[in-house]
Design an enzyme around this catalytic site. Structure first.
Site, PDB file in Angstrom:
ATOM      1  N   LYS A 293      -9.937  60.769  40.501  1.00  0.00           N
ATOM      2  CA  LYS A 293     -10.807  60.686  41.689  1.00  0.00           C
ATOM      3  C   LYS A 293     -10.061  60.055  42.864  1.00  0.00           C
ATOM      4  O   LYS A 293     -10.251  60.474  44.019  1.00  0.00           O
ATOM      5  CB  LYS A 293     -12.072  59.887  41.369  1.00  0.00           C
ATOM      6  CG  LYS A 293     -13.043  60.591  40.414  1.00  0.00           C
ATOM      7  CD  LYS A 293     -13.646  61.848  41.023  1.00  0.00           C
ATOM      8  CE  LYS A 293     -14.641  61.550  42.110  1.00  0.00           C
ATOM      9  NZ  LYS A 293     -15.268  62.795  42.646  1.00  0.00           N
TER      10      LYS A 293
ATOM     11  N   TYR B 151     -10.269  59.233  34.651  1.00  0.00           N
ATOM     12  CA  TYR B 151     -11.310  59.625  35.601  1.00  0.00           C
ATOM     13  C   TYR B 151     -11.079  58.970  36.962  1.00  0.00           C
ATOM     14  O   TYR B 151     -11.043  59.638  37.997  1.00  0.00           O
ATOM     15  CB  TYR B 151     -12.694  59.242  35.059  1.00  0.00           C
ATOM     16  CG  TYR B 151     -13.806  59.383  36.070  1.00  0.00           C
ATOM     17  CD1 TYR B 151     -14.185  60.633  36.547  1.00  0.00           C
ATOM     18  CD2 TYR B 151     -14.482  58.262  36.551  1.00  0.00           C
ATOM     19  CE1 TYR B 151     -15.211  60.761  37.488  1.00  0.00           C
ATOM     20  CE2 TYR B 151     -15.501  58.381  37.485  1.00  0.00           C
ATOM     21  CZ  TYR B 151     -15.857  59.632  37.953  1.00  0.00           C
ATOM     22  OH  TYR B 151     -16.860  59.756  38.884  1.00  0.00           O
TER      23      TYR B 151
ATOM     24  N   TRP C 147     -22.952  54.361  39.463  1.00  0.00           N
ATOM     25  CA  TRP C 147     -24.098  54.317  38.557  1.00  0.00           C
ATOM     26  C   TRP C 147     -25.207  55.288  38.994  1.00  0.00           C
ATOM     27  O   TRP C 147     -26.364  54.922  39.162  1.00  0.00           O
ATOM     28  CB  TRP C 147     -24.648  52.900  38.477  1.00  0.00           C
ATOM     29  CG  TRP C 147     -23.727  51.889  37.862  1.00  0.00           C
ATOM     30  CD1 TRP C 147     -22.375  51.958  37.741  1.00  0.00           C
ATOM     31  CD2 TRP C 147     -24.098  50.630  37.290  1.00  0.00           C
ATOM     32  NE1 TRP C 147     -21.874  50.834  37.142  1.00  0.00           N
ATOM     33  CE2 TRP C 147     -22.920  49.999  36.852  1.00  0.00           C
ATOM     34  CE3 TRP C 147     -25.303  49.965  37.123  1.00  0.00           C
ATOM     35  CZ2 TRP C 147     -22.917  48.740  36.240  1.00  0.00           C
ATOM     36  CZ3 TRP C 147     -25.305  48.714  36.527  1.00  0.00           C
ATOM     37  CH2 TRP C 147     -24.130  48.114  36.077  1.00  0.00           C
TER      38      TRP C 147
END
Length: 293
Positions: free
Chosen positions: A130, A126, A151
């Site tokens: 990104k 991930y 978050w």
């Protein structure tokens, strides 16, 4: 002003649409994957050339962190190829591209909050995908801002707050990781930050392109975040009973994808350039009943 939003049904995309639709003098074009597949190069270039938006906000992402470890091709298609095609299409029409990225581009070993100049070192698929997306935007777009956040939670979509409410309704006791730290960030505040940035780009005579950090304050562990969630649950009587929350280590709760032990982001740059202050995540939790859907 014509604004194209991708990933309009996601946490941030939804908030962007809600806020921008209330503005006068703004045409909002909100697309999800069914309307615009950002992994399709020809579709991206054709649609953007036809629409000619002045601003493109990419809120689309493959955010299933654990699934990404095996779903590698899909993760890179959405998180790298999509931003690449959007960046090229934006450059072709001189549009501003605002792109959302993540704290997962760092390895999480730094003791202090990460600033925009710190060396990246993603540990999982991930984060790697990104970071590749960030690099594509920087390389192929003339006018852009990359907003790293962490978050994320909100009333729409899947997130930690909703998971806690669901588990708390079913279990009398929960074990939550206490040795990973970050800044919970309300999706609505991310949307607000992006809108402020968009407006400043339109007003400024200088090029503000670059990477910016935006997340919540104060920094806490997942355990402390969960405790605050259930504190609000108690205040607003959202659940019949509140579970006991026990602090555990990340080692006690192994997951397929590694998580940064330190996800704290230094947000001083975005505050100095755009006047955007960190997300007040505790205030965002005061409407805790809205997350129980």
């Amino acid at each position: 002003m014509k604004i194209l939003i991708t990933g309009c049904h996601g946490q941030v995309g939804y908030c962007l649409v809600q806020r921008l639709n209330k503005r006068t003098g703004v045409e909002v074009i909100a697309y999800d994957r069914e309307d615009l597949d950002i992994t399709n190069s020809e579709q991206v270039s054709t649609i953007i050339a036809q629409l000619k938006p002045s601003v493109i906000i990419n809120a689309a992402a493959h955010t299933a962190v654990d699934k990404a470890e095996t779903d590698i091709d899909q993760s890179y298609a959405i998180n790298y190829e999509g931003p690449l095609y959007l960046a090229k299409a934006a450059k072709a029409i001189d549009a501003l591209l605002l792109h959302i990225s993540t704290d997962y581009v760092f390895d999480g070993t730094k003791q202090d909050p990460y600033n925009e100049n710190d060396v990246t070192g993603p540990q999982g698929v991930y984060g790697k995908s990104k970071l590749a997306g960030e690099q594509a935007v920087e390389e192929h777009c003339s006018l852009y801002a990359i907003l790293r956040t962490a978050w994320v939670f909100g009333e729409v979509g899947n997130n930690f707050v909703k998971t806690m409410l669901k588990l708390g309704a079913d279990r009398p006791e929960l074990g939550i990781i206490g040795d990973q730290f970050g800044g919970p960030t309300y999706a609505g505040d991310i949307a607000d930050a992006l809108i402020v940035m968009m407006d400043k780009f339109a007003e400024s005579n200088s090029d503000l392109s670059g990477v910016y950090h935006f997340s919540g304050a104060p920094h806490v562990s997942w355990y402390e975040f969960a405790c605050e969630i259930f504190s609000q649950v108690q205040v607003h009587n959202v659940l019949k009973s509140v579970p006991k929350v026990n602090e555990i280590t990340a080692e006690q709760y192994p997951l397929p994808a590694p998580r940064p032990a330190n996800s704290r982001l230094d947000c001083s740059k975005i505050e100095s350039v755009f006047g955007v202050t960190p997300s007040d995540w505790k205030f965002a939790l005061t409407n805790i009943a809205e997350y129980k859907q």
